[in-house]
Design an enzyme around this catalytic site. Structure first.
Site, short mmCIF file in Angstrom:
data_model
loop_
_atom_site.label_atom_id
_atom_site.label_comp_id
_atom_site.label_asym_id
_atom_site.label_seq_id
_atom_site.Cartn_x
_atom_site.Cartn_y
_atom_site.Cartn_z
N GLU A 1 7.19 -15.36 -1.27
CA GLU A 1 7.14 -16.80 -1.32
C GLU A 1 7.30 -17.44 0.05
O GLU A 1 6.57 -18.37 0.40
CB GLU A 1 8.24 -17.31 -2.26
N ILE B 1 8.39 -7.77 -4.98
CA ILE B 1 8.80 -6.66 -5.83
C ILE B 1 9.48 -7.21 -7.11
O ILE B 1 9.51 -6.57 -8.14
CB ILE B 1 9.74 -5.73 -5.04
N ASP B 2 9.97 -8.44 -7.01
CA ASP B 2 10.67 -9.06 -8.14
C ASP B 2 9.72 -9.66 -9.18
O ASP B 2 10.16 -10.08 -10.24
CB ASP B 2 11.60 -10.17 -7.64
N MET C 1 17.53 -4.60 -8.64
CA MET C 1 17.15 -5.75 -7.83
C MET C 1 16.86 -6.97 -8.70
O MET C 1 16.58 -6.84 -9.89
CB MET C 1 15.92 -5.42 -6.99
N GLY C 2 16.87 -8.12 -8.08
CA GLY C 2 16.60 -9.36 -8.80
C GLY C 2 17.61 -10.41 -8.42
O GLY C 2 18.57 -10.66 -9.16
N ARG C 3 17.41 -11.03 -7.26
CA ARG C 3 18.39 -12.01 -6.78
C ARG C 3 18.27 -13.32 -7.57
O ARG C 3 19.27 -13.92 -7.92
CB ARG C 3 18.14 -12.27 -5.29
N LEU D 1 16.42 2.27 -3.21
CA LEU D 1 15.61 3.26 -3.92
C LEU D 1 14.42 2.61 -4.61
O LEU D 1 13.37 3.22 -4.77
CB LEU D 1 16.43 3.94 -5.02
N ARG E 1 12.58 0.13 -3.65
CA ARG E 1 11.48 -0.43 -2.88
C ARG E 1 10.79 0.58 -1.98
O ARG E 1 9.81 0.23 -1.30
CB ARG E 1 11.89 -1.67 -2.10
#
Lengths: 340, 340, 340, 340
Positions: free
Chosen positions: C102, C125-126, C168-170, C271, C273
């Site tokens: 983004e 990746i998210d 992951m996933g902020r 791991l 990414r």
């Protein structure tokens, strides 16, 4: 013969393949009957047993974990050998096959000394038993660690970062050594070999200077030269679990501060002990299982099975539990030649 | 010292890790200089050499194939040892490291007899060399075969089919044996053990009767009891390639006709020798590589490196190439106990 | 046309496949010339460019990371569009293909507004971009997470432990949602859906009661209902790195204290990414790459490529960067039905 | 409501995840009761049903094959809709969920026309249904094929050989197209696109000329331009199984003869349809399963579930089975740009 089987200590890929090997050969060749002990020695002192017929072990060679469950409960402080004899007598169990690591095998030796018919199967994901060339689970752990480092390397290179990977190995560095060699690490830190922070920083800088993204593999039990190994124990909670970051986190911060290179830690932890066993571990575990039931049938009490070269042999539990198999200094030196 | 390195015969996961081990240790510890020989002995007799500096082997431990290329060209019918000496002298090459299987090591022994400084590294995906406990490539091949059989089993079960899997093993059945044990096969057919068709049909029916989808693992060199092994050779073309279906196809048709069970064959073929080496093979190959350059530096001409237990040792080429390591009958019997 | 290509932001499996697709199609069909920008926008403002000929992208479809390097440097605070134009003009670069998330795409939009010829390729990746059904890298991340959870489950079951996995996933929970569904998790905690601690404990107890070892998947950006999302930011150091344990550690301690169930955390981190992209991501990335060079050739400045259904389309950067694609509540509800 | 579930046709990774999704949501949300039909339509006409309680689907999301079994038996020639109604009435089964490919869905449509309450779930490993963007199983098949080609490439390069890989795809070339793109193939041969032998030889030679080992991916249903597609049918036996080598073998011999390049074929066959489903397929299959039970609960008879973009939708069976989704010429052209 009626035989009890138990798995104790930390789980390990291949446990189910051992159980399957025991039961299939015991059923077909010797006509033995088997019972499974639930959750390691806990089930033995609490009389928590389950039937273990042939059908129960179907398809188990590739299944991770242990269908019997496991625990770290010690029988010696929960009734001791008298209680164990009582439970075994109650169910007409003539012999016990104990699958476990150094602690379990030491208990098995005590059982043997107390007149209980016992045969051991060595289990240590760390590969730290001197009486056998290899133990099952180790190959799977090294494979998982190696694949993980392969993955981490590419992201390190994309960002010009140093990647630290903490692997298992509280007392010995075999997993770190093998995964480090297999993945072409730039530094391998193991409990057996004292290394100073400045040595480590040197390897990291050397790799950076030649355009590489440094990969550092560190065994969880590593401490820097001159430090006391006991430091790690400050960081565990009541469950024996590390509360704050382990050595991987610490090494990461130290590298970052000393070299200015952006550094990331990954702690593989339980990833290394779960899941589908490698084909190597399935074969070794199956061979251990069938050999263990042979040993029982031959009444070789007080022994355990072991791998010597390409053969499965029987060694005395007394000899098997006396010394830890540490990484010899020259093997680490050999690996260190490839650093960078 | 200036040293030439070549890879000959069929390729094998781990070849590049050997080359990397040789060059990194040779460069760092001994200050040797290396040249690579292209496409096995072809490059040696045709003077097709390439520099092999440290940078060239970067990151190779996990790369399948061989950066040097390989071929089955024999130097003995293409100029022989005189030509080889000529090429080596021309480039001031003092020693040769030959990485290959039985044929290659036999040639290396002839070179040694002719006064050429040579050290061997054993390479056989079939694991059929008696002088070493293991060779690299074998573990990867068994892993690929095992994973494939795991996949095939589920589709067999969905359709109540018998699944036949043809794996490598022209003369010995180690891959079939290990992959068969690891995957819980219902029949394992290997060159060393004569089996009659009716025995095979019995295992298939036995598995079906108990509600399983039978899995049959067959080594490419297997023939039924009473048959001549030479049958297979009728089915190859000018490139030595099998023209019609191999033993897997034949076993499949026989099972289908005799038992009425729908049966499918999968021939794994080259899948078993390509791709990323397993961590086991990377470590073993790296250790072989560094030990080979030690042997050269110690001028241990006419020897090859080998794995004994957990140690790398040096054995004489003369002793290494005299006998094939076949699967002992009792190991197959042991595996057969688990059939069904 | 001479075209510059850059990759910016966190790396992601598939970046190299995009670059390869761009260069191969651009070279063959349009006869474009390509230069690579080193380390994202840093290379653009610092004039750090490399030639990007066809040979350079050979074999890249399966290679993780990015051969161009990446960074989080912003061009807007390092010279801005004037400096970018200057560098592009100096080298006669007519257009820029910016591959990034983004932030990168927002910069690309500003470039476009400033008259720079730019086409974007979405990378996250998210999977949090609303303008495209999917982005490459996401499938690989979910695969790695799923395989890891499969492994962790068996060790959890062997010890009757609860296994927590931080993925992951902020800001969005897509990875947690998909990996949780794929692995049959007993609880999935994502930033979009407020959950109270007692709800979580209920799921854990419910699984334990039915004899299961609970698996909890938690996205790194999750906070409990009523908590401020900002909590996480307290735990980062100067490099934006979490210093103490993240949400996975915290959830682990909370479960252990509230339920008494032994609980272990694994933080997958990088791991997810790194490494070889999945076949899905290779195909999508390749298609994005070839479509991006089409867009450049058609002078569709200010657009980016996107996946709609099974088609690759072009959308305006202005529309693409306006809204985050969050997990809709009903999709989480659907997954929650499967808990336990 | 009491609902029967069946799986028919060739098996496919993800079938068990569909069954699990159906039963878990049906049990929890709607309080439905489920019975499983054994071996596809065979079980329906032969009244071979099994209870399908919640406990039976535990842990199934990652298990390959189908716990219900499958077959290609047609109900229309084994009693037809009257017999099906009879069996359903006997057991008070109100609705049927049929999971299968084009043939199965066509039968389901006939059932619907005959007044049987039926909902379909599309299953085709070939991804050839036009009514849905994707079907589960396809991603796993492409992954297996891609990993296999990655392996084969390295052995091809070591020997300077051309590697041919025959993948599934009797009528459409989606698997070949995607695996070929993902692995960077030098030629992709699919049923939809006529190619002459000389075109193929040109691609092979072109790759060889630039020092590559050519990789050719061929779908099993491919025929050369000008040939009749019916050729393939000559090569099957009574079980519908190919007796002699398939198109992969043939292409291999042709390349070898025409170019002189040593060439090897690998036919992946059943490897592509067995084993653990990819995370993508597990998620899609689970979503299909829960959506199917929604459709039943909403009495949307005569429909099937489908993926449109990122949404699961319901489409009429009538519309779903009318046209095969073939690879559009321009997508193959796009892939062909990357050849070599």
């Amino acid at each position: 013969m009626k035989i009890a089987v138990l798995t104790a200590g930390g789980d390990c890929p291949g446990l189910n393949a051992v159980i399957r090997g025991i039961v299939l050969k015991g059923d077909r060749i010797y006509d033995h009957e088997f019972v499974g002990v639930r959750d390691g020695f806990r089930g033995l002192v609490e009389d928590d047993l389950v039937p273990l017929p042939r059908q129960r072990v179907r398809g188990l060679s590739k299944v991770g974990g242990t269908i019997l469950g496991t625990s770290r409960v010690s029988p010696m402080t929960n009734g001791g050998t008298d209680r164990v004899k009582e439970v075994m007598d109650k169910h007409d169990i003539e012999a016990l096959i104990a699958i476990g690591g150094e602690g379990t095998l030491t208990v098995a030796r005590m059982f043997h000394d107390a007149g209980i018919n016992v045969v051991g199967v060595p289990k240590t994901i760390d590969n730290d038993l001197s009486a056998t060339d290899r133990t099952f689970g180790f190959d799977t752990a090294v494979s998982v660690a190696t694949e993980s480092i392969d993955r981490l390397r590419t992201t390190g290179e994309a960002h010009s970062r140093c990647m630290v990977v903490e692997v298992m190995g509280r007392n010995v560095g075999w997993i770190a050594l093998h995964a480090g060699i297999a993945s072409g690490a730039h530094a391998i830190l193991i409990p057996e070999v004292p290394v100073t922070p400045s040595q480590l920083f040197g390897w990291v800088r050397h790799a950076m200077d030649r355009g590489r993204a440094p990969v550092v593999v560190v065994a969880e039990g590593f401490t820097f030269a001159g430090e006391e190994g006991a430091v790690a124990s400050d960081r565990t909670d009541g469950f024996g679990r590390q509360l704050l970051g382990g050595i991987g986190e610490r090494v990461t911060r130290m590298i970052e501060e000393a070299t200015g290179v952006e550094t990331r830690n990954t702690t593989l932890g339980h990833l290394q002990r779960g899941g589908v066993p490698s084909s190597y571990d399935r074969v070794l575990a199956t061979r251990f299982g069938t050999a263990a039931v042979d040993a029982v049938s031959d009444r070789m009490w007080g022994t355990m099975v072991a791998l010597h070269g390409i053969d499965i042999v029987n060694v005395r539990l007394r000899d098997a539990t006396s010394a830890l198999k540490v990484v010899p200094r020259d093997q680490w030196d050999e690996a260190a030649i490839l650093f960078g």
